[in-house]
Write an enzyme that holds these catalytic residues in place. Structure first.
Site, PDB file in Angstrom:
ATOM      1  N   LYS A  98       0.837  -1.203   0.000  1.00  0.00           N
ATOM      2  CA  LYS A  98       0.000   0.000   0.000  1.00  0.00           C
ATOM      3  C   LYS A  98       0.872   1.255   0.000  1.00  0.00           C
ATOM      4  O   LYS A  98       0.601   2.220  -0.724  1.00  0.00           O
ATOM      5  CB  LYS A  98      -0.910  -0.008   1.230  1.00  0.00           C
ATOM      6  CG  LYS A  98      -1.931   1.123   1.247  1.00  0.00           C
ATOM      7  CD  LYS A  98      -2.761   1.096   2.518  1.00  0.00           C
ATOM      8  CE  LYS A  98      -3.650  -0.127   2.564  1.00  0.00           C
ATOM      9  NZ  LYS A  98      -4.547  -0.116   3.753  1.00  0.00           N
ATOM     10  N   SER A 123      10.868 -12.437  -8.792  1.00  0.00           N
ATOM     11  CA  SER A 123      11.530 -13.687  -9.180  1.00  0.00           C
ATOM     12  C   SER A 123      11.459 -13.898 -10.685  1.00  0.00           C
ATOM     13  O   SER A 123      12.300 -14.575 -11.270  1.00  0.00           O
ATOM     14  CB  SER A 123      10.896 -14.872  -8.448  1.00  0.00           C
ATOM     15  OG  SER A 123       9.529 -15.016  -8.810  1.00  0.00           O
ATOM     16  N   GLU A 140      12.340 -16.431 -15.212  1.00  0.00           N
ATOM     17  CA  GLU A 140      11.742 -16.569 -16.542  1.00  0.00           C
ATOM     18  C   GLU A 140      12.434 -15.713 -17.605  1.00  0.00           C
ATOM     19  O   GLU A 140      12.597 -16.140 -18.748  1.00  0.00           O
ATOM     20  CB  GLU A 140      10.243 -16.213 -16.490  1.00  0.00           C
ATOM     21  CG  GLU A 140       9.356 -17.324 -15.976  1.00  0.00           C
ATOM     22  CD  GLU A 140       9.288 -17.383 -14.459  1.00  0.00           C
ATOM     23  OE1 GLU A 140       8.540 -18.212 -13.931  1.00  0.00           O
ATOM     24  OE2 GLU A 140       9.994 -16.594 -13.787  1.00  0.00           O
ATOM     25  N   ARG A 184      15.769  -9.241  -2.122  1.00  0.00           N
ATOM     26  CA  ARG A 184      14.617 -10.142  -2.189  1.00  0.00           C
ATOM     27  C   ARG A 184      14.911 -11.424  -2.959  1.00  0.00           C
ATOM     28  O   ARG A 184      14.358 -12.480  -2.659  1.00  0.00           O
ATOM     29  CB  ARG A 184      13.421  -9.413  -2.822  1.00  0.00           C
ATOM     30  CG  ARG A 184      12.096 -10.177  -2.708  1.00  0.00           C
ATOM     31  CD  ARG A 184      10.936  -9.306  -3.158  1.00  0.00           C
ATOM     32  NE  ARG A 184       9.671 -10.002  -2.963  1.00  0.00           N
ATOM     33  CZ  ARG A 184       9.049 -10.709  -3.899  1.00  0.00           C
ATOM     34  NH1 ARG A 184       9.596 -10.819  -5.106  1.00  0.00           N
ATOM     35  NH2 ARG A 184       7.895 -11.313  -3.644  1.00  0.00           N
ATOM     36  N   THR A 224      57.729 -20.019   3.964  1.00  0.00           N
ATOM     37  CA  THR A 224      58.424 -21.206   3.465  1.00  0.00           C
ATOM     38  C   THR A 224      57.580 -22.457   3.565  1.00  0.00           C
ATOM     39  O   THR A 224      57.513 -23.253   2.630  1.00  0.00           O
ATOM     40  CB  THR A 224      59.735 -21.424   4.246  1.00  0.00           C
ATOM     41  OG1 THR A 224      60.532 -20.244   4.158  1.00  0.00           O
ATOM     42  CG2 THR A 224      60.514 -22.606   3.688  1.00  0.00           C
ATOM     43  N   THR A 233      52.038 -10.638   2.529  1.00  0.00           N
ATOM     44  CA  THR A 233      53.410 -10.176   2.532  1.00  0.00           C
ATOM     45  C   THR A 233      54.142 -10.704   1.297  1.00  0.00           C
ATOM     46  O   THR A 233      53.652 -11.589   0.600  1.00  0.00           O
ATOM     47  CB  THR A 233      54.127 -10.676   3.797  1.00  0.00           C
ATOM     48  OG1 THR A 233      54.113 -12.105   3.791  1.00  0.00           O
ATOM     49  CG2 THR A 233      53.430 -10.183   5.045  1.00  0.00           C
ATOM     50  N   ASN A 277      45.126 -12.513  10.793  1.00  0.00           N
ATOM     51  CA  ASN A 277      46.529 -12.193  10.600  1.00  0.00           C
ATOM     52  C   ASN A 277      47.392 -12.923  11.623  1.00  0.00           C
ATOM     53  O   ASN A 277      46.984 -13.125  12.770  1.00  0.00           O
ATOM     54  CB  ASN A 277      46.670 -10.670  10.721  1.00  0.00           C
ATOM     55  CG  ASN A 277      48.092 -10.234  10.837  1.00  0.00           C
ATOM     56  OD1 ASN A 277      48.591 -10.084  11.952  1.00  0.00           O
ATOM     57  ND2 ASN A 277      48.749 -10.046   9.710  1.00  0.00           N
ATOM     58  N   ASP A 278      48.619 -13.300  11.220  1.00  0.00           N
ATOM     59  CA  ASP A 278      49.459 -14.092  12.118  1.00  0.00           C
ATOM     60  C   ASP A 278      49.862 -13.316  13.368  1.00  0.00           C
ATOM     61  O   ASP A 278      50.045 -13.898  14.444  1.00  0.00           O
ATOM     62  CB  ASP A 278      50.698 -14.618  11.383  1.00  0.00           C
ATOM     63  CG  ASP A 278      51.463 -13.521  10.662  1.00  0.00           C
ATOM     64  OD1 ASP A 278      51.092 -12.338  10.785  1.00  0.00           O
ATOM     65  OD2 ASP A 278      52.433 -13.854   9.953  1.00  0.00           O
TER      66      ASP A 278
END
Length: 691
Positions: A289, A332, A337, A351, A447, A519, A546-547
């Site tokens: 509406k 849709s 379609e 949606r 490595t 890195t 991250n390490d």
């Protein structure tokens, strides 16, 4: 109009003698028996213009075989409302006898009205079903009306055939669709992915038919050379093929306010784009509406470039979208379609965000500005894409009719779910009780790649190490192989893997599990999604960070930061390359921190100077951290930490304010901080969910 199909497109639908009927001799016997038995009484219930376009081809097919079927048609929902076009008339025009009309819509177009409409349908449907006594009810899709139909039929012991189950869109429709799936006894799905979703939802594979979308039977056979008369009728005599737009946008019931704003932006963009546009009124969902008010506020119904209509007959609608320059909205129809014609589509908002789409669809998921939508119109309008057969190959109805004929009404009505096998009485199994809660930890070094099984106490139960390949594809494959091997070994070691934690160098987006930029030590490792392939392979949750962050997490859970509210962890990493007499370095190995230490111990003055200079610089950095962050502890981690600690403390004594000079600086005592930190992400989160 003639529809061309590009030869490179592969059909994904089984032929009539494949998969579903290959070894089902019992069904063949049932079909033969029915030739001399009573007809199958089928009730088709349709709620709106959209579901009728999918159900009509099936209804025509049933009507064409009166020796097998009796058809009852029940019409309810928005079909019977004038504001939405009184679309029940097109059912009558198709020469179907409407057995029952049910006024089930409570007006209001808000959330409460939708709930009340479901309740009203539930009150009215039992009398209808008691009178019709169908053998099977065909229900389509994911609308709230369809949920009322499926609920009524299930509770009244009527078999349900659900059309288009297993699909994913992106709104409350998903929940309704999957709820109907659990009530339905038989399923007709449109795509291979939908079929797999149904199987994953524990539905019986023998009761699932991959048929394709019924509406594609008409789309792929549509041949109307007089399409220009249809275009002129709806858009005016001066409009040419491929030079107009079709707009169809509905409210998103889980975010009504935003969807109304998005509709307003869409109309503004269409006004600016200045092309003739056919605008269809939205469906009856909560918020419609308000969307109509937006149309009238902007004068769309009287604007010379716009034609606003409540309903277009499906046969004419497919001609309009087939020859449009573009379709825009969130229906849709746009992502399903319209792909059959290769018409460019702009899909707005969330949606339909989960739908499978062809390459003709451009998604504007955050349609939050007029300019963004306008840019999408400039990109898409007037293009032509290959025809898509994702949702059908034009032979859905024959498959569905054959499937209906194969239904054995003598089989028990109670549906069975195909749950995956589980171990009986697992709570009484001593191995389960003694099982070690663990994590798979992955460390991506420059490595080596390392994978470890890490227990809740931080014990590395088993560790695997392999050389880190240089290319992205090889690296992903090695990670997956190592993880699969470790997960299999965990079972033998009586470890229950709760998830996977990954530590990697460079910048990381932990929320998405993506390495943004790595890195130099790790080549070809930018914008890499680590979470998806690992999670898909192991079926486990995955965390990535991250390490350096992982090292800090390891200290908090297992190291010297345990129990502290705030502390800082600094990683001491690789230095410039040095080679001195007395050092032995393999040909392919880069000179790093360990070689620097070796050189210093051998008396190399340059190496010793570098360590002093770096230690002093690190000390100044720590002083700045103490002054700005005021941590209660500083932890130095990495192979160079023990060589820097005394220099760092000296700099603090000389340079820091007296108020922070008593803050302790220590060397980490963790052997594998990156692996332990990766494991801690898993163990902290998953155990918090379990207990």
């Amino acid at each position: 109009m003639e529809i061309s199909v590009y030869p490179h497109q592969r059909l994904c639908f089984p032929g009539p003698h494949e998969l579903y009927f290959k070894n089902l001799s019992k069904r063949k016997q049932v079909m033969e028996k029915k030739e001399n038995n009573r007809k199958l009484r089928v009730c088709v219930a349709t709620c709106n213009r959209a579901d009728y376009s999918k159900l009509a081809p099936i209804m025509f097919g049933i009507k064409m075989e009166p020796e097998f079927f009796e058809l009852d048609v029940v019409v309810l929902g928005s079909h019977l409302i004038d504001d939405y076009g009184n679309t029940y008339r097109m059912i009558e025009q198709d020469d179907f006898d409407i057995n029952t009309r049910l006024h089930t819509i409570v007006r209001g177009e808000d959330e409460a009205a939708m709930v009340e409409s479901v309740g009203l349908a539930l009150v009215k449907l039992p009398d209808v079903l008691n009178r019709l006594k169908p053998d099977i009810m065909i229900v389509h899709g994911d609308r709230f009306d369809a949920l009322a139909l499926a609920t009524s039929a299930a509770l009244m012991n009527i078999r349900i055939l659900h059309i288009e189950g297993g699909e994913v869109s992106g709104t409350i429709d998903d929940s309704i669709r999957h709820a109907i799936t659990k009530l339905a006894h038989y399923h007709v799905c449109c795509t291979r992915s939908a079929e797999q979703h149904l199987i994953s939802m524990c539905e019986d594979h023998d009761r699932i038919l991959l048929a394709g979308c019924p509406s594609y039977d008409k789309l792929l056979s549509a041949k109307n050379k007089d399409y220009m008369s249809i275009i002129r009728m709806w858009l005016g005599d001066d409009v040419k093929s491929k030079d107009y737009i079709v707009a169809l946008q509905h409210p998103v019931t889980t975010d009504i306010k935003h969807s109304i704003k998005m509709f307003e932006l869409t109309l503004d963009a269409l006004i600016s784009f200045n092309k003739r546009t056919l605008v269809l009124f939205p469906n009856i969902d909560a918020g419609s509406k308000e969307m109509v008010r937006v149309m009238r506020k902007k004068g769309i119904e009287h604007h010379p470039n716009f034609r606003a209509v409540k309903h277009v007959p499906f046969d004419q609608f497919i001609q309009l979208v087939a020859h449009a320059g573009c379709m825009i909205g969130n229906s849709s129809c746009g992502v399903r379609e319209v792909g059959a014609f290769g018409t460019p589509v702009i899909n707005l908002g969330t949606r339909q965000i989960g739908r499978e789409t062809g390459e003709n669809v451009l998604h504007v998921r955050d349609a939050d500005t007029q300019d963004k939508i306008l840019q999408a119109l400039h990109l898409q309008f007037g293009k032509q894409y290959p025809c898509s057969k994702i949702y059908g190959d034009g032979n859905a109805v024959p498959r569905i009719l054959k499937f209906l004929k194969s239904i054995d009404l003598q089989e028990p009505l109670q549906k069975k779910f195909c749950f995956p096998p589980v171990k009986d009485n697992i709570s009484q199994d001593i191995d389960h009780i003694l099982e070690t809660l663990s994590a798979l930890a992955v460390d991506l070094g420059g490595t080596n790649l390392r994978v470890a099984i890490v227990s809740m106490k931080g014990e590395i139960v088993k560790k695997y190490t392999q050389f880190n390949p240089k290319t992205h594809e090889e690296r992903i494959n090695v990670i997956l192989q190592m993880c699969v091997e470790a997960a299999a070994e965990a079972v033998k070691l009586n470890c229950r893997i709760l998830g996977v934690g990954i530590s990697t160098g460079g910048r990381v987006n932990p929320r998405e599990g993506i390495v943004l930029h790595s890195t130099k030590l790790i080549q070809e490792w930018n914008s890499v999604d680590l979470r998806t392939p690992v999670s898909d392979t192991l079926h486990l949750p995955v965390w990535v960070d991250n390490d350096g962050n992982c090292a800090a997490l390891a200290e908090r859970k297992f190291g010297q930061g345990k129990g502290l509210e705030n502390f800082v962890t600094l990683i001491t990493g690789t230095e410039d390359q040095l080679l001195v007499e007395g050092m032995s370095v393999p040909k392919d190995e880069a000179v790093g921190a360990l070689h620097l230490i070796q050189a210093a111990k051998l008396g190399n003055a340059k190496a010793q100077s570098i360590l002093r200079t770096a230690g002093t610089a690190l000390g100044l950095g720590v002083v700045n951290i103490l002054h700005t962050m005021n941590p209660s502890l500083v932890i130095l981690s990495g192979v160079l930490a023990t060589h820097y600690i005394h220099t760092v403390k000296d700099v603090i004594c000389q340079q820091a304010l007296s108020s922070v000079q008593d803050v302790d600086v220590v060397v980490s005592d963790l052997v594998e901080p990156a692996l332990l930190g990766a494991a801690s992400m898993v163990l902290d989160y998953t155990t918090r969910r379990i207990y």
